[in-house]
Design a protein around this motif. Structure first.
Motif, short mmCIF file in Angstrom:
data_model
loop_
_atom_site.label_atom_id
_atom_site.label_comp_id
_atom_site.label_asym_id
_atom_site.label_seq_id
_atom_site.Cartn_x
_atom_site.Cartn_y
_atom_site.Cartn_z
N ALA A 1 -2.49 6.04 -6.21
CA ALA A 1 -3.78 6.64 -6.74
C ALA A 1 -3.24 7.65 -6.65
N LEU A 2 -3.03 8.27 -5.73
CA LEU A 2 -2.90 9.75 -5.57
C LEU A 2 -2.17 10.15 -6.90
N ARG A 3 -1.28 9.74 -7.37
CA ARG A 3 -0.37 10.56 -9.00
C ARG A 3 -1.55 10.08 -10.04
N ASP A 4 -2.35 9.25 -9.96
CA ASP A 4 -3.61 9.43 -10.93
C ASP A 4 -4.05 10.02 -11.30
N VAL A 5 -5.36 10.66 -10.08
CA VAL A 5 -5.57 11.39 -9.32
C VAL A 5 -4.80 13.07 -9.79
N GLY A 6 -4.19 13.42 -10.07
CA GLY A 6 -3.73 14.61 -10.25
C GLY A 6 -3.30 15.58 -8.30
N VAL A 7 -3.58 14.66 -7.61
CA VAL A 7 -2.56 14.67 -5.72
C VAL A 7 -1.19 15.21 -5.92
N ILE A 8 -0.16 14.80 -6.34
CA ILE A 8 0.46 14.38 -6.52
C ILE A 8 1.60 13.92 -7.78
N GLU A 9 2.87 14.82 -7.75
CA GLU A 9 3.60 14.84 -9.03
C GLU A 9 4.59 13.40 -8.84
N ARG A 10 5.22 13.17 -7.29
CA ARG A 10 6.57 12.34 -6.99
C ARG A 10 6.20 11.70 -5.74
N PRO A 11 5.95 10.68 -5.91
CA PRO A 11 5.37 10.07 -4.55
C PRO A 11 6.29 10.30 -3.89
N LEU A 12 4.87 10.61 -2.73
CA LEU A 12 5.11 10.09 -1.37
C LEU A 12 6.09 9.45 -0.57
N ARG A 13 6.45 9.41 0.15
CA ARG A 13 7.23 9.03 1.48
C ARG A 13 6.72 8.23 2.61
N LEU B 1 1.00 -0.97 -0.07
CA LEU B 1 -0.23 0.20 -0.52
C LEU B 1 0.79 1.31 0.27
N LEU B 2 1.89 1.30 1.18
CA LEU B 2 2.95 2.37 1.67
C LEU B 2 4.35 2.54 0.46
N GLY B 3 4.17 1.83 -0.37
CA GLY B 3 6.05 1.68 -0.98
C GLY B 3 5.60 2.69 -2.43
N ARG B 4 6.62 3.43 -2.72
CA ARG B 4 6.25 4.00 -4.14
C ARG B 4 5.87 4.19 -5.17
N SER B 5 5.53 2.62 -4.93
CA SER B 5 5.39 2.65 -6.85
C SER B 5 3.81 1.84 -5.84
N GLY B 6 3.59 1.93 -4.66
CA GLY B 6 2.71 1.42 -3.81
C GLY B 6 0.99 1.80 -5.01
N ILE B 7 -0.31 0.82 -3.85
CA ILE B 7 -1.20 1.63 -4.33
C ILE B 7 -1.96 3.14 -4.06
#
Length: 278
Positions: free
Chosen positions: A126-138, A116-122
């Motif tokens: 999901a946040l990147r697909d909806v445009g909330v973030i550009e880079r993965p959160l840690r 769930l929480l990995g850099r390429s996790g769900i």
């Protein structure tokens, strides 16, 4: 009376023997290793007390355990209150849902949080697909991920003592307060909440003590950056073969846990708390 005492000790002897063989004797051996290897004396304890890494691991351990306890008690109180005040037919299902995580291995639940929480996790995808973030959160390999996963594991241990406490509270008290003109919030704050304080104390103590010695979830979600005492002990014994220091840290953690219980015993009736949970 003498025969009753003799019968009591005959019944208790097998349990005492099992405890002595499988619990007390290993603890004695750990203590003996801590003061004999590599050389006799208390050098391992001095080394541990002077080590910045050991001090940091103890601080991290108590901080993570405290945060886990706070969130578990808050969420556990909400869950227990909802279960205790729901209709009778729904209670068995809700209690089964609380107990459901016990049927799944802690290792599997921890790996699920990695997915769930990995850099390429769900979550990041999901946040990147909806445009909330550009880079993965840690979201993992830090205390946030460790606390989040530990709350998930420890939450049932908070819900059960709270639920046991709430089931013994008669609704007549709050009904009487409402009948005398108190609002629902006032009746809860002044009448219901004080009666649940023993359950809150029991839940907090249980979660905190169990969290102090937690290993699997912090090791996986921490990624070596959130080094709790249990993981530090494992490194000393398995990686560096430093049995003396590892045993000394084990004894220190045991003593710290015992001190927590002693301090809590001054404010809580531990006997009633244990009976309440059972």
């Amino acid at each position: 009376m003498t025969s009753d005492k003799a019968r009591y000790w005959l019944l208790a002897l097998p349990a005492l023997a099992v405890m002595a063989i499988f619990y007390i004797w290993p603890l004695v051996n750990i203590w003996a290793i801590s003061v004999t290897e590599p050389v006799p004396g208390f050098g391992n304890y001095v080394q541990g007390a002077e080590s910045q890494a050991v001090t940091t691991s103890f601080v991290i351990t108590f901080r993570v355990a405290a945060l886990t306890t706070v969130f578990c008690v808050i969420l556990g109180y909400i869950c227990a209150y909802a279960i205790a005040n729901t209709i009778r037919r729904a209670k068995p299902l809700l209690i089964a849902l609380v107990l459901l995580p016990f049927w799944v291995s802690v290792l599997i639940r921890s790996f699920s949080w990695i997915v769930l929480l990995g850099r390429s996790g769900i979550v990041n995808d999901a946040l990147r697909d909806v445009g909330v973030i550009e880079r993965p959160l840690r979201l993992m390999h830090n205390e946030f991920g460790v606390v989040l996963a530990m709350v998930h594991v420890m939450l049932p241990f908070a819900v059960l003592p709270l639920l046991a406490n709430m089931r013994g509270i008669s609704p007549a008290y709050t009904d009487a307060a409402r009948g005398l003109g108190a609002s629902e919030l006032t009746a809860f704050r002044l009448v219901y909440l004080p009666q649940t304080l023993p359950g809150i104390g029991s839940a907090a103590l249980l979660v905190f003590v169990l969290s102090l010695g937690f290993y699997i979830t912090p090791a996986l979600l921490g990624g070596g950056r959130v080094l709790m005492v249990s993981e530090y002990i494992t490194y000393q014994i398995q990686e560096f073969l430093n049995w003396g220091l590892g045993s000394a840290l084990s004894v220190a953690l045991l003593v710290a846990t015992a001190l927590v219980l002693v301090i809590a015993g001054r404010f809580l009736n531990l006997k009633n708390a244990l009976l309440e949970r059972s």
